[in-house]
Design a protein around this motif. Structure first.
Motif, PDB file in Angstrom:
ATOM      1  N   LEU A 102      18.356 -43.544 -10.846  1.00 45.88           N
ATOM      2  CA  LEU A 102      18.723 -42.878  -9.596  1.00 45.88           C
ATOM      3  C   LEU A 102      18.313 -41.409  -9.630  1.00 45.88           C
ATOM      4  O   LEU A 102      17.717 -40.887  -8.669  1.00 45.88           O
ATOM      5  CB  LEU A 102      20.233 -43.012  -9.371  1.00 45.88           C
ATOM      6  N   HIS A 103      18.574 -40.732 -10.735  1.00 48.06           N
ATOM      7  CA  HIS A 103      18.227 -39.310 -10.814  1.00 48.06           C
ATOM      8  C   HIS A 103      16.721 -39.097 -10.906  1.00 48.06           C
ATOM      9  O   HIS A 103      16.194 -38.106 -10.389  1.00 48.06           O
ATOM     10  CB  HIS A 103      18.961 -38.673 -11.998  1.00 48.06           C
ATOM     11  N   TYR A 146      23.157 -50.547  -5.535  1.00 45.48           N
ATOM     12  CA  TYR A 146      23.297 -50.019  -6.894  1.00 45.48           C
ATOM     13  C   TYR A 146      21.943 -49.661  -7.485  1.00 45.48           C
ATOM     14  O   TYR A 146      20.918 -50.280  -7.168  1.00 45.48           O
ATOM     15  CB  TYR A 146      23.965 -51.055  -7.800  1.00 45.48           C
ATOM     16  N   MET A 147      21.990 -48.642  -8.371  1.00 39.01           N
ATOM     17  CA  MET A 147      20.858 -48.322  -9.233  1.00 39.01           C
ATOM     18  C   MET A 147      21.408 -47.900 -10.589  1.00 39.01           C
ATOM     19  O   MET A 147      22.593 -47.556 -10.701  1.00 39.01           O
ATOM     20  CB  MET A 147      20.018 -47.173  -8.659  1.00 39.01           C
ATOM     21  N   ARG A 167      27.640 -41.879 -10.103  1.00 39.17           N
ATOM     22  CA  ARG A 167      27.116 -40.955  -9.100  1.00 39.17           C
ATOM     23  C   ARG A 167      26.953 -41.709  -7.786  1.00 39.17           C
ATOM     24  O   ARG A 167      26.354 -42.788  -7.750  1.00 39.17           O
ATOM     25  CB  ARG A 167      25.757 -40.403  -9.548  1.00 39.17           C
ATOM     26  N   ASP A 168      27.529 -41.174  -6.706  1.00 39.17           N
ATOM     27  CA  ASP A 168      27.382 -41.750  -5.373  1.00 39.17           C
ATOM     28  C   ASP A 168      26.523 -40.833  -4.517  1.00 39.17           C
ATOM     29  O   ASP A 168      26.770 -39.616  -4.461  1.00 39.17           O
ATOM     30  CB  ASP A 168      28.743 -41.930  -4.694  1.00 39.17           C
ATOM     31  N   LEU A 186      16.620 -51.534  -6.520  1.00 36.87           N
ATOM     32  CA  LEU A 186      17.978 -51.594  -6.003  1.00 36.87           C
ATOM     33  C   LEU A 186      18.591 -52.967  -6.219  1.00 36.87           C
ATOM     34  O   LEU A 186      17.883 -53.990  -6.200  1.00 36.87           O
ATOM     35  CB  LEU A 186      17.987 -51.294  -4.500  1.00 36.87           C
ATOM     36  N   LEU A 203      24.598 -45.102  -2.205  1.00 32.87           N
ATOM     37  CA  LEU A 203      23.829 -45.635  -3.325  1.00 32.87           C
ATOM     38  C   LEU A 203      24.559 -45.230  -4.608  1.00 32.87           C
ATOM     39  O   LEU A 203      24.721 -44.042  -4.895  1.00 32.87           O
ATOM     40  CB  LEU A 203      22.413 -45.076  -3.299  1.00 32.87           C
ATOM     41  N   GLN A 204      25.042 -46.239  -5.339  1.00 37.28           N
ATOM     42  CA  GLN A 204      25.897 -45.986  -6.489  1.00 37.28           C
ATOM     43  C   GLN A 204      25.112 -46.131  -7.787  1.00 37.28           C
ATOM     44  O   GLN A 204      24.468 -47.153  -8.017  1.00 37.28           O
ATOM     45  CB  GLN A 204      27.073 -46.968  -6.484  1.00 37.28           C
ATOM     46  N   GLY A 205      25.211 -45.110  -8.601  1.00 35.97           N
ATOM     47  CA  GLY A 205      24.555 -45.143  -9.898  1.00 35.97           C
ATOM     48  C   GLY A 205      25.566 -45.306 -11.016  1.00 35.97           C
ATOM     49  O   GLY A 205      26.552 -44.564 -11.092  1.00 35.97           O
TER      50      GLY A 205
END
Length: 789
Positions: free
Chosen positions: A601-602, A595-596, A504-505, A548, A521-523
């Motif tokens: 992230l959600h 990144y997370m 997820r971006d 992060l 922010l990339q998950g």
């Protein structure tokens, strides 16, 4: 013919081999200067004229969906001069003759041709007919790479619907000089699999439910308008409509690459030629010092007959200008050829309307001035001492060197050291300054060779790291919209798929005080192994449950480290403002990454899990079947095979670096050969009587040669560690210069490259030694003994 002119001709012929060596080194320096400086002007001028002629915007912004009436509000912002709204999107393409799916970036254009921001230049064909939604223009490079002709059809998935697009023309735009997908998803252009498609606004807006709306806007500013203030106001206007944050031209991907290359050529066009011109000045000083020393009596006679110091100085300067003139002419011609080859390579990467190269007279004039300056500097020191002597003093032979106990004598070792070794040590002690300059010249040859090889080391490291250690999937796909995690099972039904990982971006703006950076922010899922995050020791790192991970460059720009807290402005949906800790720093070469963990992230967003893309591992035998399915999946908006990206990277590197690296290596060999050969020839001329006397006394040719060539061997070996250290510094300089939002060059210098640099210079020195060996064999003992030498 004047007497001094005849003397100049005789001196030039007598020293013809040294003159030729100096001319060759000068040729290299001038050629590099002309080629690199020409490319600096070539890129700078074409960029500036292209931007001005086709109205390239100065501020860009993307938005989820905004009504066209918002454009009027944007035009009213103080400092805004012009506004252009558009509809843009990506799409998966079915390109004739291309087995895998292509990727297109769709850009809307007005129904009727008019002047606009980010204007297009029609290269072939015609403008689409108003009302014909299926007629499109494609980027010229994409059409050329796929051998597309006017009238050919492209298949495309436009928001879940299959459409056939008819090619009616090819075009260029200053927005896509460097034609890669927006967002920096690729490092090098792949014109076969990615292209820009311009489509009439009404048809594109209808396909993406944007009728009466826009999702992309470009602006130009009034002179002296503060960009930061305008961007802040644009963000406030677009925020209610899902604005993703405005940014300046310097942050636009295409401009970043072109401007970075322009800045790089400006530096290298001064640094590398300076090395060659410095070596040329040293060689001229070496030869002229010898010439002046042997012509002291002739100088005295000239003064006695009324020749002024100025006339004599001009005579010796004329000698220096002989090889410099030949080198300047030859170097200018070679530089023009190299510049034309570099321009051909740049034409492969940068899509300018005019890619032809025309020699720049001002660059050639600067090359003449620089080479003339090298000649003056090299001659000045050699001539100044002799001109200062009165005629009567100059008539006397040069005062013999004062011989004092040297290192071996003071150590009590002369009797234990072979005569050849003693001769070498004493010769070096007598002329330490000359020996030091020779070592410096040879060390520069080693440094140049090492810095040339370094790029191969760094790029090979990047290739292995990115394509084998970090990105390990066979296929990556992006979704047209956010999808539920159940999409994993749909993708798993594709032929040959045995592993799927979702990602997820989320577009964000990271803040730490006054430091602000836009990124995604990339998950990634917990335990992901197709896309790994590597720590400083190149070991896989797991994204933390909270917090992060930032790439090194991003952390440096934000001035944060582990344990610090960042403000994270989410540029989607409710545009939350989060406060998240920095859990760690990641060593990465591509992009400004944050990144997370997927679930974390959600949770931070307060949303149920969704995915914007996926990574897949696929059986190689199923690739053809997968390609056919990918071209018809409605939810996809891009699909990229990693093998294709890797091959494109390798081919691009081979093409772009072949000429430049080969030239640098060849020129480094020439420097080494020129320094060793001239130093040995001068030493042979100065010690001719001594060596001939030793031969008459019974020393063999090998023993005499060992005394002379052994000295050059000592200087060469002494230059290796210095050259490797200087080369390491040059590599560091290149590495630090290649740092941008898109990529950076790692400082990787292997032992193999160091051995290569040493080997190249050693072989060049050995070749020069063979030439000197032959000259020693032809030494006329009787003739030498009859002279004062």
């Amino acid at each position: 013919m004047k007497a001094l002119t005849r003397k100049l001709q005789r001196d030039t012929w007598h020293y013809r081999s040294q003159v030729a060596a100096i001319a060759v080194v000068m040729t290299c320096g001038v050629a590099l200067f002309v080629a690199l400086r020409s490319m600096h002007g070539y890129l700078r001028d074409r960029q500036a004229s292209y931007y001005a002629d086709y109205h390239f915007a100065e501020v860009f912004a993307q938005v989820k969906r905004a009504p066209l009436a918002v454009a009027t509000v944007l035009r009213a912002i103080p400092g805004v001069e012009a506004v252009e709204t558009r509809v843009v999107s990506s799409a998966v393409l079915d390109v004739p003759g291309l087995p895998e799916p292509g990727n297109g970036w769709l850009v809307s254009i007005p129904e009727h041709p008019r002047a606009m921001l980010n204007g297009i230049l029609l290269q072939s064909g015609r403008y689409p007919t108003a009302g014909r939604a299926d007629e499109v223009l494609v980027s010229a490079a994409f059409a050329r790479a796929n051998h597309l002709r006017l009238g050919d059809a492209l298949g495309a998935i436009l928001r879940g619907r299959w459409e056939t697009l008819r090619l009616v023309g090819t075009a260029l735009s200053p927005e896509f000089i460097y034609e890669i997908p927006p967002g920096g998803a690729a490092l090098f252009p792949d014109n076969r699999r990615f292209g820009v498609i311009w489509m009439l606004e009404r048809g594109l807006a209808s396909a993406f439910d944007m009728t009466g709306a826009f999702n992309d806007v470009a602006l130009t500013l009034a002179p002296a308008a503060p960009a930061a203030d305008v961007i802040a106001r644009v963000d406030r206007v677009l925020a209610p409509y899902g604005g993703l944050g405005a940014y300046e031209r310097k942050d636009q991907v295409s401009d970043q690459f072109v401007s970075s290359e322009i800045a790089e050529t400006e530096v290298t066009s001064i640094l590398l030629p300076s090395i060659f011109l410095g070596v040329t000045a040293f060689l001229l000083h070496l030869v002229l010092s010898r010439l002046v020393a042997t012509e002291r009596e002739q100088i005295a006679v000239l003064k006695a007959f009324g020749y002024t110091n100025g006339v004599i100085a001009r005579h010796y300067l004329g000698f220096a200008l002989v090889p410099v003139s030949f080198g300047t002419v030859a170097g200018g011609a070679l530089g023009i050829w190299l510049a034309s080859e570099f321009a051909r390579i740049y034409a492969r990467f940068y899509q300018f309307p005019d890619v032809s190269y025309h020699p720049d007279v001002s660059v050639l004039a600067m090359a003449v001035a620089a080479s003339g300056g090298a000649a003056v500097i090299g001659a000045l020191g050699a001539v100044r001492g002799a001109l200062a002597l009165p005629p009567a003093e100059a008539m006397k032979p040069e005062t013999p060197a004062s011989f004092r106990p040297g290192l071996l004598d003071r150590a009590g070792l002369p009797g234990r050291v072979p005569l050849v070794a003693r001769s070498i040590v004493r010769s070096l002690q007598r002329r330490p300054a000359r020996a030091l300059l020779a070592v410096l010249g040879l060390s520069l040859a080693v440094a140049l060779t090492l810095s040339g090889r370094f790029m191969f080391d760094a790029l090979e490291f990047m290739r292995r790291l990115e394509f084998y250690d970090v990105w390990r999937q066979d296929l990556s796909v992006g979704f047209e919209r956010q999808l539920a995690p159940a999409v994993r099972w749909e993708l798993g039904r594709l032929p040959g798929v045995y592993h799927v990982e979702l990602n997820r971006d989320v577009p964000v703006r990271l803040r730490n005080g006054t430091a602000i950076e836009r990124t995604a922010l990339q998950g990634f899922e917990e335990g992901a192994w197709l896309r790994r995050i590597l720590g400083p020791d190149r070991e896989a790192m797991a994204a933390p449950a909270g917090g992060l991970l930032l790439s090194t460059i991003l952390a440096r720009r934000l001035h944060v480290g582990p344990g610090d807290t960042l403000s994270v402005e989410v540029l989607l949906g409710r545009r939350q403002l989060l406060r998240l800790p920095v859990a760690g720093i990641v060593e990465e070469l591509l992009g400004l990454s944050a990144y997370m963990r997927f679930d974390a992230l959600h949770r931070a967003l307060g949303e149920s899990p969704t995915a914007t893309g996926a990574l897949l591992s696929i059986d190689a035998e199923s690739r053809t079947a997968v390609n056919q399915r990918l071209k018809r999946i409605p939810a996809l908006h891009n699909a990229v095979w990693m093998e294709v990206v890797r091959k494109g990277f390798e081919q691009t590197i081979a093409e772009s670096f072949r000429i430049s690296i080969t030239s640098i290596l060849l020129f480094a060999i020439i420097i080494a050969s020129g320094v060793v050969y001239n130093a040995a020839r001068v030493s042979l001329a100065e010690r001719g009587r001594e060596l001939a006397s030793l031969r008459v006394l019974g020393f063999t040719r090998g023993e005499v040669a060992a005394m002379l060539l052994g000295e050059q061997a000592v200087l060469t070996v002494a230059a290796f560690p210095i050259g490797l250290a200087v080369g390491q510094f040059l590599c560091w300089l290149v590495s630090t210069r290649h740092v941008s939002d898109v990529f950076r060059i790692p400082l990787i210098v292997t032992g193999r490259s160091q051995a290569f640099a040493v080997g190249v210079v050693f072989l060049a020195a050995a070749g020069s030694g063979i030439v000197i060996w032959r000259r020693i064999g032809r030494l006329d003992l009787v003739a030498v003994l009859k002279t004062r030498e």
